[in-house]
Design a protein around this motif. Structure first.
Motif, PDB file in Angstrom:
ATOM      1  N   LYS A  77     -11.095  36.778 -10.637  1.00 26.20           N
ATOM      2  CA  LYS A  77     -11.197  36.591 -12.086  1.00 26.20           C
ATOM      3  C   LYS A  77     -12.045  35.373 -12.442  1.00 26.20           C
ATOM      4  N   VAL A  78     -12.286  34.497 -11.485  1.00 24.08           N
ATOM      5  CA  VAL A  78     -13.113  33.319 -11.735  1.00 24.08           C
ATOM      6  C   VAL A  78     -14.580  33.750 -11.617  1.00 24.08           C
ATOM      7  N   PRO A  79     -15.352  33.604 -12.699  1.00 27.37           N
ATOM      8  CA  PRO A  79     -16.754  34.028 -12.657  1.00 27.37           C
ATOM      9  C   PRO A  79     -17.513  33.406 -11.488  1.00 27.37           C
ATOM     10  N   GLY A  80     -18.268  34.249 -10.818  1.00 26.82           N
ATOM     11  CA  GLY A  80     -19.083  33.808  -9.695  1.00 26.82           C
ATOM     12  C   GLY A  80     -18.413  33.942  -8.345  1.00 26.82           C
ATOM     13  N   ILE A  81     -17.134  34.293  -8.343  1.00 26.06           N
ATOM     14  CA  ILE A  81     -16.394  34.376  -7.078  1.00 26.06           C
ATOM     15  C   ILE A  81     -16.375  35.807  -6.560  1.00 26.06           C
ATOM     16  N   ARG A  82     -16.510  35.889  -5.243  1.00 27.14           N
ATOM     17  CA  ARG A  82     -16.327  37.149  -4.523  1.00 27.14           C
ATOM     18  C   ARG A  82     -15.256  36.894  -3.468  1.00 27.14           C
ATOM     19  N   SER A  83     -14.108  37.493  -3.680  1.00 23.27           N
ATOM     20  CA  SER A  83     -12.978  37.342  -2.767  1.00 23.27           C
ATOM     21  C   SER A  83     -12.695  38.686  -2.122  1.00 23.27           C
ATOM     22  N   ALA A  84     -12.412  38.671  -0.838  1.00 24.78           N
ATOM     23  CA  ALA A  84     -12.161  39.914  -0.103  1.00 24.78           C
ATOM     24  C   ALA A  84     -10.856  39.810   0.680  1.00 24.78           C
ATOM     25  N   GLN A  85     -10.026  40.813   0.524  1.00 28.79           N
ATOM     26  CA  GLN A  85      -8.796  40.890   1.311  1.00 28.79           C
ATOM     27  C   GLN A  85      -9.170  41.356   2.715  1.00 28.79           C
ATOM     28  N   CYS A  86      -8.739  40.623   3.727  1.00 23.91           N
ATOM     29  CA  CYS A  86      -9.108  40.937   5.110  1.00 23.91           C
ATOM     30  C   CYS A  86      -7.882  40.887   6.005  1.00 23.91           C
ATOM     31  N   HIS A  87      -7.631  41.997   6.674  1.00 26.56           N
ATOM     32  CA  HIS A  87      -6.512  42.046   7.617  1.00 26.56           C
ATOM     33  C   HIS A  87      -6.965  42.422   9.024  1.00 26.56           C
ATOM     34  N   ASP A  88      -8.281  42.337   9.244  1.00 28.69           N
ATOM     35  CA  ASP A  88      -8.822  42.571  10.580  1.00 28.69           C
ATOM     36  C   ASP A  88     -10.101  41.752  10.734  1.00 28.69           C
ATOM     37  N   VAL A  89     -10.493  41.529  11.961  1.00 28.56           N
ATOM     38  CA  VAL A  89     -11.640  40.680  12.275  1.00 28.56           C
ATOM     39  C   VAL A  89     -12.940  41.258  11.721  1.00 28.56           C
ATOM     40  N   TYR A  90     -13.140  42.548  11.869  1.00 33.87           N
ATOM     41  CA  TYR A  90     -14.391  43.160  11.407  1.00 33.87           C
ATOM     42  C   TYR A  90     -14.570  42.981   9.903  1.00 33.87           C
ATOM     43  N   ASN A  99     -21.224  40.657   2.094  1.00 32.83           N
ATOM     44  CA  ASN A  99     -20.798  40.463   0.709  1.00 32.83           C
ATOM     45  C   ASN A  99     -20.821  39.016   0.245  1.00 32.83           C
ATOM     46  N   ASN A 100     -21.176  38.105   1.127  1.00 34.95           N
ATOM     47  CA  ASN A 100     -21.236  36.692   0.793  1.00 34.95           C
ATOM     48  C   ASN A 100     -19.961  36.240   0.071  1.00 34.95           C
ATOM     49  N   ALA A 101     -18.822  36.713   0.558  1.00 40.65           N
ATOM     50  CA  ALA A 101     -17.535  36.365  -0.044  1.00 40.65           C
ATOM     51  C   ALA A 101     -17.227  34.898   0.237  1.00 40.65           C
ATOM     52  N   GLN A 102     -16.954  34.158  -0.821  1.00 42.54           N
ATOM     53  CA  GLN A 102     -16.613  32.756  -0.649  1.00 42.54           C
ATOM     54  C   GLN A 102     -15.154  32.579  -0.273  1.00 42.54           C
ATOM     55  N   ILE A 103     -14.349  33.617  -0.496  1.00 38.12           N
ATOM     56  CA  ILE A 103     -12.913  33.550  -0.224  1.00 38.12           C
ATOM     57  C   ILE A 103     -12.478  34.806   0.510  1.00 38.12           C
ATOM     58  N   ILE A 104     -11.581  34.619   1.479  1.00 45.78           N
ATOM     59  CA  ILE A 104     -10.857  35.758   2.030  1.00 45.78           C
ATOM     60  C   ILE A 104      -9.373  35.535   1.776  1.00 45.78           C
ATOM     61  N   THR A 105      -8.660  36.644   1.665  1.00 44.14           N
ATOM     62  CA  THR A 105      -7.221  36.584   1.466  1.00 44.14           C
ATOM     63  C   THR A 105      -6.536  37.412   2.542  1.00 44.14           C
ATOM     64  N   MET A 106      -5.310  37.008   2.842  1.00 48.32           N
ATOM     65  CA  MET A 106      -4.501  37.732   3.821  1.00 48.32           C
ATOM     66  C   MET A 106      -3.058  37.756   3.355  1.00 48.32           C
ATOM     67  N   GLY A 107      -2.316  38.722   3.878  1.00 47.22           N
ATOM     68  CA  GLY A 107      -0.909  38.849   3.562  1.00 47.22           C
ATOM     69  C   GLY A 107      -0.030  38.461   4.736  1.00 47.22           C
ATOM     70  N   SER A 108       0.898  37.554   4.484  1.00 47.26           N
ATOM     71  CA  SER A 108       1.791  37.093   5.552  1.00 47.26           C
ATOM     72  C   SER A 108       2.782  38.164   5.985  1.00 47.26           C
ATOM     73  N   LYS A 109       2.964  39.173   5.156  1.00 56.49           N
ATOM     74  CA  LYS A 109       3.857  40.271   5.521  1.00 56.49           C
ATOM     75  C   LYS A 109       3.099  41.370   6.260  1.00 56.49           C
ATOM     76  N   GLN A 139     -26.794  42.815  -7.900  1.00 57.09           N
ATOM     77  CA  GLN A 139     -26.386  43.814  -8.892  1.00 57.09           C
ATOM     78  C   GLN A 139     -24.974  43.539  -9.400  1.00 57.09           C
ATOM     79  N   ILE A 140     -24.082  43.178  -8.493  1.00 53.03           N
ATOM     80  CA  ILE A 140     -22.702  42.868  -8.877  1.00 53.03           C
ATOM     81  C   ILE A 140     -22.669  41.639  -9.784  1.00 53.03           C
ATOM     82  N   MET A 141     -23.391  40.612  -9.397  1.00 55.51           N
ATOM     83  CA  MET A 141     -23.371  39.372 -10.179  1.00 55.51           C
ATOM     84  C   MET A 141     -24.064  39.554 -11.529  1.00 55.51           C
ATOM     85  N   ASP A 142     -25.109  40.376 -11.574  1.00 51.44           N
ATOM     86  CA  ASP A 142     -25.765  40.672 -12.854  1.00 51.44           C
ATOM     87  C   ASP A 142     -24.811  41.377 -13.810  1.00 51.44           C
TER      88      ASP A 142
END
Length: 154
Positions: A77-90, A99-109, A139-142
């Protein structure tokens, strides 16, 4: 690299292990909370890390909650951010390479400490390559800029 990290109470223990691991890789870690297993809402933590990335105070971020979904939605929701949920190395590698994601997220469960460390290591070990992916990111950022200028998306 300077990495921001944050978690809700569900992922506090995993955050502590991941934070120590990132530091062992030689990176600087700024911890945005939470600081105990006391219940806390995750959106503010995600906004804080994401905003500091857009300001240039951080280079990348790692956000953790029960599933990784809520943190990713909030950070995006923060403009300019690309966050990706990642639960595997690939996926972690591709989050950065394609995707030049500045953030990755993971679930502890969903992921345990050892897999989380491998995911983080893979994400931090690569840099965005540009090429055809840069065109798609543009294209996404535009589109994001277009919606911001309109004041709404629909």
């Amino acid at each position: 690299m300077k990495i921001g990290i944050g978690s809700d109470h569900n992922a506090f223990q995993l955050k502590e292990e991941v934070k120590a691991y990132i530091e062992s890789l030689g990176h600087i870690v700024e911890d945005y909370g939470c600081y105990s297993e006391e219940e806390v809402d995750y959106p503010g933590l995600a906004f804080n890390v994401a905003t500091n990335i857009t300001k240039g105070s951080l280079e990348r971020g790692i956000l953790l909650c029960g599933t990784g979904i809520g943190m990713s939605i909030a950070a995006n929701k923060v403009p300019g951010i690309r966050s990706a949920q990642c639960h595997d190395v690939y996926s972690a590698e591709r989050a950065q390479l394609s995707n030049n994601a500045q953030i990755i997220t993971m679930g502890s469960k969903i992921v345990g400490p050892e897999l989380a460390k491998k995911i983080v290591e893979a994400y931090l070990a690569v840099s965005f390559q540009g090429g055809n992916s840069a065109r798609k990111i543009d294209q996404i950022m535009d589109k994001e800029k277009e919606y911001l200028l309109q004041g709404s998306c629909c």
